[in-house]
Motif scaffolding. Structure first.
Motif, PDB file in Angstrom:
ATOM      1  N   VAL A  35       0.858  -1.191   0.000  1.00  0.00           N
ATOM      2  CA  VAL A  35       0.000   0.000   0.000  1.00  0.00           C
ATOM      3  C   VAL A  35       0.895   1.242   0.000  1.00  0.00           C
ATOM      4  N   GLU A  36       0.705   2.106  -0.981  1.00  0.00           N
ATOM      5  CA  GLU A  36       1.596   3.262  -1.134  1.00  0.00           C
ATOM      6  C   GLU A  36       0.770   4.517  -1.441  1.00  0.00           C
ATOM      7  N   THR A  37       1.166   5.637  -0.794  1.00  0.00           N
ATOM      8  CA  THR A  37       0.452   6.903  -0.999  1.00  0.00           C
ATOM      9  C   THR A  37       0.523   7.394  -2.427  1.00  0.00           C
ATOM     10  N   GLY A  45      13.320  12.454  -6.620  1.00  0.00           N
ATOM     11  CA  GLY A  45      14.677  12.122  -6.207  1.00  0.00           C
ATOM     12  C   GLY A  45      15.715  12.510  -7.234  1.00  0.00           C
ATOM     13  N   ASP A  46      16.943  12.398  -6.798  1.00  0.00           N
ATOM     14  CA  ASP A  46      18.052  12.701  -7.694  1.00  0.00           C
ATOM     15  C   ASP A  46      18.995  11.524  -7.689  1.00  0.00           C
ATOM     16  N   ILE A  47      19.997  11.521  -6.791  1.00  0.00           N
ATOM     17  CA  ILE A  47      20.922  10.386  -6.827  1.00  0.00           C
ATOM     18  C   ILE A  47      20.789   9.533  -5.571  1.00  0.00           C
ATOM     19  N   ILE A  48      20.848   8.252  -5.763  1.00  0.00           N
ATOM     20  CA  ILE A  48      20.877   7.338  -4.610  1.00  0.00           C
ATOM     21  C   ILE A  48      21.882   6.230  -4.917  1.00  0.00           C
ATOM     22  N   PHE A 188      20.451  20.932  -0.496  1.00  0.00           N
ATOM     23  CA  PHE A 188      19.971  21.363  -1.799  1.00  0.00           C
ATOM     24  C   PHE A 188      20.324  20.234  -2.749  1.00  0.00           C
ATOM     25  N   ARG A 189      19.361  19.789  -3.540  1.00  0.00           N
ATOM     26  CA  ARG A 189      19.654  18.672  -4.434  1.00  0.00           C
ATOM     27  C   ARG A 189      19.004  18.899  -5.776  1.00  0.00           C
ATOM     28  N   ALA A 190      19.655  18.407  -6.806  1.00  0.00           N
ATOM     29  CA  ALA A 190      19.118  18.622  -8.157  1.00  0.00           C
ATOM     30  C   ALA A 190      19.645  17.558  -9.106  1.00  0.00           C
ATOM     31  N   GLY A 311      13.304  -0.293   7.582  1.00  0.00           N
ATOM     32  CA  GLY A 311      13.876   0.790   6.773  1.00  0.00           C
ATOM     33  C   GLY A 311      13.987   2.085   7.556  1.00  0.00           C
ATOM     34  N   ASP A 312      13.819   3.208   6.846  1.00  0.00           N
ATOM     35  CA  ASP A 312      13.981   4.509   7.501  1.00  0.00           C
ATOM     36  C   ASP A 312      12.963   4.729   8.612  1.00  0.00           C
ATOM     37  N   ALA A 313      11.840   4.038   8.588  1.00  0.00           N
ATOM     38  CA  ALA A 313      10.866   4.158   9.691  1.00  0.00           C
ATOM     39  C   ALA A 313      11.495   3.647  10.986  1.00  0.00           C
TER      40      ALA A 313
HETATM   41  C1  LIG Z   1      10.193  10.390  -3.080  1.00  0.00           C
HETATM   42  C2  LIG Z   1      11.522  10.012  -2.452  1.00  0.00           C
HETATM   43  C3  LIG Z   1      12.693  10.476  -3.038  1.00  0.00           C
HETATM   44  C4  LIG Z   1      13.921  10.134  -2.463  1.00  0.00           C
HETATM   45  N1  LIG Z   1      15.052  10.564  -3.068  1.00  0.00           N
HETATM   46  C5  LIG Z   1      16.239  10.185  -2.585  1.00  0.00           C
HETATM   47  C6  LIG Z   1      17.412  10.547  -3.252  1.00  0.00           C
HETATM   48  O1  LIG Z   1      17.378  11.194  -4.288  1.00  0.00           O
HETATM   49  N2  LIG Z   1      18.599  10.158  -2.711  1.00  0.00           N
HETATM   50  C7  LIG Z   1      18.657   9.407  -1.558  1.00  0.00           C
HETATM   51  O2  LIG Z   1      19.740   9.067  -1.099  1.00  0.00           O
HETATM   52  N3  LIG Z   1      17.568   9.033  -0.916  1.00  0.00           N
HETATM   53  C8  LIG Z   1      16.350   9.390  -1.397  1.00  0.00           C
HETATM   54  N4  LIG Z   1      15.231   9.001  -0.754  1.00  0.00           N
HETATM   55  C9  LIG Z   1      15.367   8.208   0.478  1.00  0.00           C
HETATM   56  C10 LIG Z   1      15.784   6.791   0.262  1.00  0.00           C
HETATM   57  O3  LIG Z   1      15.104   6.228  -0.834  1.00  0.00           O
HETATM   58  C11 LIG Z   1      15.478   6.046   1.545  1.00  0.00           C
HETATM   59  O4  LIG Z   1      16.191   6.667   2.592  1.00  0.00           O
HETATM   60  C12 LIG Z   1      15.931   4.650   1.620  1.00  0.00           C
HETATM   61  O5  LIG Z   1      15.852   4.001   0.409  1.00  0.00           O
HETATM   62  C13 LIG Z   1      15.118   3.923   2.718  1.00  0.00           C
HETATM   63  O6  LIG Z   1      13.918   3.468   2.155  1.00  0.00           O
HETATM   64  P1  LIG Z   1      12.567   3.209   2.922  1.00  0.00           P
HETATM   65  O7  LIG Z   1      11.826   2.278   2.031  1.00  0.00           O
HETATM   66  O8  LIG Z   1      12.790   2.791   4.313  1.00  0.00           O
HETATM   67  O9  LIG Z   1      11.859   4.634   3.021  1.00  0.00           O
HETATM   68  P2  LIG Z   1      11.355   5.630   1.881  1.00  0.00           P
HETATM   69  O10 LIG Z   1      12.172   5.543   0.664  1.00  0.00           O
HETATM   70  O11 LIG Z   1      11.200   6.947   2.520  1.00  0.00           O
HETATM   71  O12 LIG Z   1       9.911   5.061   1.478  1.00  0.00           O
HETATM   72  C14 LIG Z   1       8.770   5.209   2.292  1.00  0.00           C
HETATM   73  C15 LIG Z   1       7.560   5.065   1.406  1.00  0.00           C
HETATM   74  O13 LIG Z   1       6.398   5.011   2.221  1.00  0.00           O
HETATM   75  C16 LIG Z   1       5.404   5.808   1.632  1.00  0.00           C
HETATM   76  N5  LIG Z   1       4.502   6.230   2.725  1.00  0.00           N
HETATM   77  C17 LIG Z   1       4.821   7.007   3.779  1.00  0.00           C
HETATM   78  N6  LIG Z   1       3.757   7.150   4.599  1.00  0.00           N
HETATM   79  C18 LIG Z   1       2.761   6.432   4.033  1.00  0.00           C
HETATM   80  C19 LIG Z   1       1.411   6.201   4.398  1.00  0.00           C
HETATM   81  N7  LIG Z   1       0.907   6.725   5.522  1.00  0.00           N
HETATM   82  N8  LIG Z   1       0.645   5.421   3.600  1.00  0.00           N
HETATM   83  C20 LIG Z   1       1.156   4.863   2.460  1.00  0.00           C
HETATM   84  N9  LIG Z   1       2.443   5.066   2.062  1.00  0.00           N
HETATM   85  C21 LIG Z   1       3.224   5.843   2.833  1.00  0.00           C
HETATM   86  C22 LIG Z   1       6.159   6.971   1.013  1.00  0.00           C
HETATM   87  O14 LIG Z   1       5.417   7.621   0.009  1.00  0.00           O
HETATM   88  C23 LIG Z   1       7.386   6.247   0.464  1.00  0.00           C
HETATM   89  O15 LIG Z   1       7.202   5.783  -0.852  1.00  0.00           O
HETATM   90  C24 LIG Z   1      13.982   9.341  -1.273  1.00  0.00           C
HETATM   91  C25 LIG Z   1      12.792   8.891  -0.699  1.00  0.00           C
HETATM   92  C26 LIG Z   1      11.570   9.204  -1.289  1.00  0.00           C
HETATM   93  C27 LIG Z   1      10.264   8.684  -0.673  1.00  0.00           C
END
Ligand SMILES: Cc1cc2nc3c(=O)[nH]c(=O)nc-3n(C[C@H](O)[C@H](O)[C@H](O)COP(=O)(O)OP(=O)(O)OC[C@H]3O[C@@H](n4cnc5c(N)ncnc54)[C@H](O)[C@@H]3O)c2cc1C
Length: 453
Positions: A35-37, A45-48, A188-190, A311-313
């Motif tokens: 389930v995703e928003t 995003g830019d670079i990962i 700042f990212r681009a 993950g980041d949560a």
């Molecule tokens: C849009 C975006 C762009 C990013 N760009 C970069 C980047 O350029 N460079 C970089 O290093 N890192 C970037 N990051 C962060 C990086 O991807 C993450 O730190 C890392 O991959 C950890 O991933 P994660 O799945 O734990 O969290 P995240 O990548 O943050 O993913 C969390 C996901 O949960 C979804 N979500 C959150 N709350 C809810 C909810 N209540 N209901 C449903 N869905 C929900 C979000 O939309 C997101 O898709 C970005 C993250 C996002 C979301």
């Protein structure tokens, strides 16, 4: 008694953590709903970066085909990572690929494009994608569920909150207060496409080199900037980390103003090349992304141990760890292995998962601050940096990047499960697998010859 039907897994959030958990659970025969928003993330995003511990996971998918698809859009002719003082003095270089066997395990490029490749694979293996639904409520219990803003309910045997740095599961599942999130820094990212005009510009033409992808970092007091180029001199991404103590409250990502970026470069006395890169960037492509920091949690599990944060949560890494994405992916694999091996005993599976991952992710999580502070507090006049320039290198210690999360999870599952069943006492740090190393400069030592591909 073992469950005789596939486990129903509900995952909230299709970032790299949620996607990896979804793919790995599906590959092990579970029913997975994601389930995703957002309807899509292609443009975000830019670079990962994913280093070999994360890339190894991708390399295992579809006999390496997902990695081959990614490599078409990632840095695939990287030569060296180069480090500079703000004025352009080169202080250190290291190979972009440290060992030949890393080539198909190291991926860096535009986040949105890379995300699309992994998302397509998740769809292909049969993950049930529920995009465009924002979860507003988690319900814990033996049959955990989530409710979306439109009132839709998704229920399963296990709920995985992979909802990123602004996770609402922290409050609703763990009962934590929403703590302040500003890390004191923003980026700042681009990302933009280079053109033939740029190839003629005396200070930009090197970034349009079709034969070598660039990976470059400049650092000075409280500021550092990274530039990546790829796709045969066509794509350029840059990030400039700077101090930012604004209370970010609800908003953490704003359109960036080019003049603010240029002011930062002037303040840091950065060389003209960087000024020209920023001048060449379309202003609409600049984002001012507030860096969120979350202190480590004491547990990632709900009271019933049927809902888990990943993950980041669970461990919100700053980009300077260079591990946020890879650690989120490791969570996804360890979770799938533990759920699979626990044969329907979800609480057992989640408790083992937490013990596999807790200490390891904690060290990389905390290292993101240490590495950033290291970049920003270099004593350029002292002897130390002259004698030890490698301390500025990307944090890629062997114990982090050579790790095989699937193998380790399989290897330790039984031992950790026995601890859980026997009610072994101790703190989570004592009960979990040891992290395996630290980020002391000695572990940043480079070895091996330069590799050519
Ligand atoms: C849009 C975006 C762009 C990013 N760009 C970069 C980047 O350029 N460079 C970089 O290093 N890192 C970037 N990051 C962060 C990086 O991807 C993450 O730190 C890392 O991959 C950890 O991933 P994660 O799945 O734990 O969290 P995240 O990548 O943050 O993913 C969390 C996901 O949960 C979804 N979500 C959150 N709350 C809810 C909810 N209540 N209901 C449903 N869905 C929900 C979000 O939309 C997101 O898709 C970005 C993250 C996002 C979301």
């Amino acid at each position: 008694m073992a469950l005789t039907r596939p486990l129903d897994v509900i995952i909230v959030g299709a970032g790299f953590g949620g996607l990896t958990a979804a793919i790995e659970c599906k590959l092990r025969g579970m029913n997975v709903t994601l389930v995703e928003t957002y309807p899509t993330s292609l443009n975000y995003g830019d670079i990962i970066d994913f280093f070999p511990n994360g890339g190894r996971i991708i390399e295992n998918w579809e006999n390496g085909q997902v990695g081959r698809d990614l490599m078409k859009i990632c840095i695939n002719q990287g030569d060296q990572f180069q480090y500079f003082k703000a004025d352009g003095t080169k202080i250190y270089t290291e190979d972009w690929i440290l060992e030949p066997h890393h080539y198909w395990k190291q991926y860096a490029g535009h986040r949105g494009q890379m995300h699309k490749v992994v998302l397509d694979y998740a769809e292909k293996v049969g993950v049930n994608m529920q995009f465009g639904h924002r979860v507003t409520q988690y319900h814990d219990g033996d049959k955990p569920s989530v409710t979306t803003a439109e009132g839709k309910v998704f229920a399963g045997d296990v709920v995985v909150a992979a909802d990123g740095p602004r996770s609402i599961a922290r409050q609703q599942v763990l009962g934590l207060p929403d703590t302040k999130v500003n890390s004191g820094y923003a980026i700042f990212r681009a990302y933009f496409t280079l053109t033939e005009e740029h190839a003629k510009h005396p200070l930009l033409k090197e970034f349009c080199d079709q034969t070598v992808d660039k990976t470059l970092l400049w650092t000075t007091k409280d500021l550092h900037m990274i530039i990546y180029t790829w796709n045969k001199g066509k794509d350029l991404g840059w990030v400039l980390t700077h101090k930012d103590t604004e209370d970010i409250g609800e908003s953490w990502s704003f359109p960036g103003r080019k003049q603010d970026v240029l002011d930062c470069l002037a303040q840091g006395k950065f060389e003209k090349r960087l000024v020209e890169v920023v001048n060449a960037t379309p202003e609409k492509n600049i984002v001012d992304y507030k860096l969120v920091w979350r202190d480590p949690l004491e547990t990632w599990l709900s009271p019933s141990a049927h809902t888990v944060l990943i993950g980041d949560a669970a461990h919100c890494h700053l980009p300077t760890s260079a591990q946020g994405g890879s650690q989120a992916m490791e969570d996804g694999v360890a979770l799938a292995v533990a759920l699979d091996r626990s044969q329907g005993d979800v609480a057992l599976g989640l408790r083992v998962f937490e013990r596999i991952r807790f200490n390891r992710s904690h060290v990389t999580h905390m290292a993101s601050i240490a590495v950033r502070d290291g970049y920003h507090n270099v004593d350029w006049d002292g002897d130390f940096i002259r004698e030890n320039p490698h301390i500025l290198a990307l944090p890629r210690p062997e114990w982090v990047i050579e790790y095989d999360i699937e193998k380790e999870s399989e290897k330790y599952f039984e031992r950790l499960a026995a601890d859980v069943r026997n009610g072994r006492k101790g703190t989570i740090q004592e009960l979990a697998l040891p992290a395996g190393g630290d980020y002391e400069p000695k572990t940043l030592k480079r070895k091996g010859p330069r590799s050519k591909f």
